[in-house]
Design a protein around this motif. Structure first.
Motif, PDB file in Angstrom:
ATOM      1  N   ILE A   1      -7.438  -6.588  -3.390  1.00  0.00           N
ATOM      2  CA  ILE A   1      -6.854  -6.004  -2.184  1.00  0.00           C
ATOM      3  C   ILE A   1      -6.671  -7.112  -1.148  1.00  0.00           C
TER       4      ILE A   1
ATOM      5  N   ARG B   1      -6.212   1.218   3.831  1.00  0.00           N
ATOM      6  CA  ARG B   1      -5.727   2.554   3.470  1.00  0.00           C
ATOM      7  C   ARG B   1      -5.829   2.845   1.974  1.00  0.00           C
ATOM      8  N   MET B   2      -6.338   1.895   1.197  1.00  0.00           N
ATOM      9  CA  MET B   2      -6.411   2.088  -0.260  1.00  0.00           C
ATOM     10  C   MET B   2      -7.343   3.251  -0.590  1.00  0.00           C
TER      11      MET B   2
ATOM     12  N   ILE C   1       0.832  -1.207   0.000  1.00  0.00           N
ATOM     13  CA  ILE C   1       0.000   0.000   0.000  1.00  0.00           C
ATOM     14  C   ILE C   1       0.874   1.268   0.000  1.00  0.00           C
TER      15      ILE C   1
ATOM     16  N   SER D   1      -6.512  -7.981   2.300  1.00  0.00           N
ATOM     17  CA  SER D   1      -7.084  -7.219   3.405  1.00  0.00           C
ATOM     18  C   SER D   1      -7.240  -8.113   4.625  1.00  0.00           C
TER      19      SER D   1
ATOM     20  N   ASP E   1      -2.859  -4.447   1.673  1.00  0.00           N
ATOM     21  CA  ASP E   1      -3.438  -3.322   2.411  1.00  0.00           C
ATOM     22  C   ASP E   1      -4.274  -3.860   3.565  1.00  0.00           C
TER      23      ASP E   1
END
Ligand code: AOF
Ligand code: ZN
Length: 356
Positions: free
Chosen positions: A237, A220-221, A188, A239, A216
């Motif tokens: 993502i 925070r993307m 990220i 996550s 990420d």
């Protein structure tokens, strides 16, 4: 055999979860049929080569970069198709680790009266199919780590201002890497600093852009990140449970694991989703964690002319390039000039044995 392996490599990065196989049919010293696994994985290489050869396949030799399949998938088995087309001999270096095939392809050919020759150019074939072999055997993709370093061995200057390190030829080479991998991964931090597109921008090759994966874990993307708005290729993502994932991206949730284990569980998740070839493009923390876990199979380094000087950022967070060869973990397998930059490719020393 070498030509068939090279032909197969042309679709590397577009056939996942299938391997990209090359097939050449040769009759009286001339090539009468060619095939490469089609983008998306089907049709298989042999089917296409047989179609081109037509009646000339009778009595001919087929060179196939991987054992022809023996299973009824969405298409009938290639081993049966080769035998019933009257192919006299199949030269194919290595068996297919897919349990539906593994030796059964060669057995089917022999049962159909076809001569089978294996082992020719086996090392080259194993490398060409390394992503498929690793994913079938160990449930993880082949990992290429890409870095650009300054003349004094840094990947960036201190502070937020980016420094251009490499020239056009190295940039094109790096975009070719994107085209030949199924997916590209960054942390990220890299997205927040550079807002990269991570696409292949070589003329005519935009469709070979890899799936873009961002690590990420804490949501925070940015919702307006460039890769979320260009629709050039999917965005995944990586996550954690409960973290927000912006719309337009697909979440990959990982189970909790230790630091080394984290890279491995990430790779297992990607392997399971059909990623056979993964390109890792940074930043330094991500590169360091792949290196520490010994899960980078090849490391591609572009060394440029600019000097960054004191305070520069090291390629592996706290370590420079010397760490690669210190304990014999990596060996230099390719080195050449790319315009004004120098290309060096290192390969994990234990890889060849693992692919056997
Ligand atoms: C071949 N020729 O060109 C390729 C092969 O899902 P399917 O039915 O397409 O089968 C996928 C499997 O087929 C894959 O895991 C691998 O074992 C083999 N790939 N085989 O004879 C080809 N791409
Ligand atoms: Zn097949």
């Amino acid at each position: 055999m070498e030509a068939a392996i090279r032909l197969g490599l042309r679709h590397r990065g577009t056939t996942s979860p299938n391997p990209s196989v090359g097939a050449l049919i040769v009759r009286d010293g001339a090539i009468v049929g060619r095939g490469i696994t089609a983008a998306g994985g089907r049709p298989h290489a042999e089917t296409q080569a047989l179609l081109e050869a037509g009646a000339a396949a009778r009595g001919a030799t087929a060179y196939v970069s991987l054992e022809p399949c023996a299973h009824h998938g969405r298409t009938p088995p290639c081993a049966e198709a080769l035998a019933s087309a009257g192919i006299a001999r199949v030269v194919s270096p290595i068996s297919d680790p897919d349990p539906r095939v593994a030796g059964k392809g060669f057995a089917t050919l022999e049962a159909g009266g076809v001569d089978v020759v294996t082992g020719l150019c086996a090392d080259a074939a194993r490398l060409a199919h390394a992503g498929h072999i690793l994913n079938r055997r160990s449930g993880r993709p082949f990992v290429t780590l890409k870095l650009a370093v300054s003349a004094d061995g840094f990947i960036a200057a201190p502070g937020p201002r980016p420094v251009a390190i490499t020239g056009d030829e190295a940039r094109s080479h790096a975009h070719m890497l994107r085209a030949t991998h199924d997916a590209i991964l960054v942390g990220i931090g890299t997205v927040l600093a550079d807002d990269p597109a991570l696409t292949c921008r070589l003329p005519g090759m935009a469709a070979q852009s890899p799936i873009r994966i961002v690590l990420d874990r804490n949501g925070r993307m940015p919702v307006d990140a460039r890769m979320l708005t260009d629709s050039a290729a999917p965005v995944w993502i990586v996550s954690s449970e409960g973290s927000p994932v912006p719309s337009g991206a697909q979440a990959v949730i990982l189970a909790k694991a230790g630091r080394d284990g984290e890279v491995l569980s990430l790779l297992s998740a990607l392997g399971e989703r059909g990623v056979n070839w993964l390109l890792v493009e940074g930043g330094a923390q991500v590169a360091a964690s792949f290196l520490a876990a010994r899960l980078a199979d090849e490391i591609v380094i572009y060394s440029g002319e600019p000097v960054i000087g004191e305070g520069g950022l090291l390629p592996f967070a706290s370590a420079g390039l010397a760490v690669l060869v210190e304990d014999g973990a990596y060996t230099l397998v390719e080195e050449r000039q790319l315009g004004r930059d120098r290309l060096s490719v290192y390969r994990r020393a234990t890889l060849a044995r693992e692919l056997e």
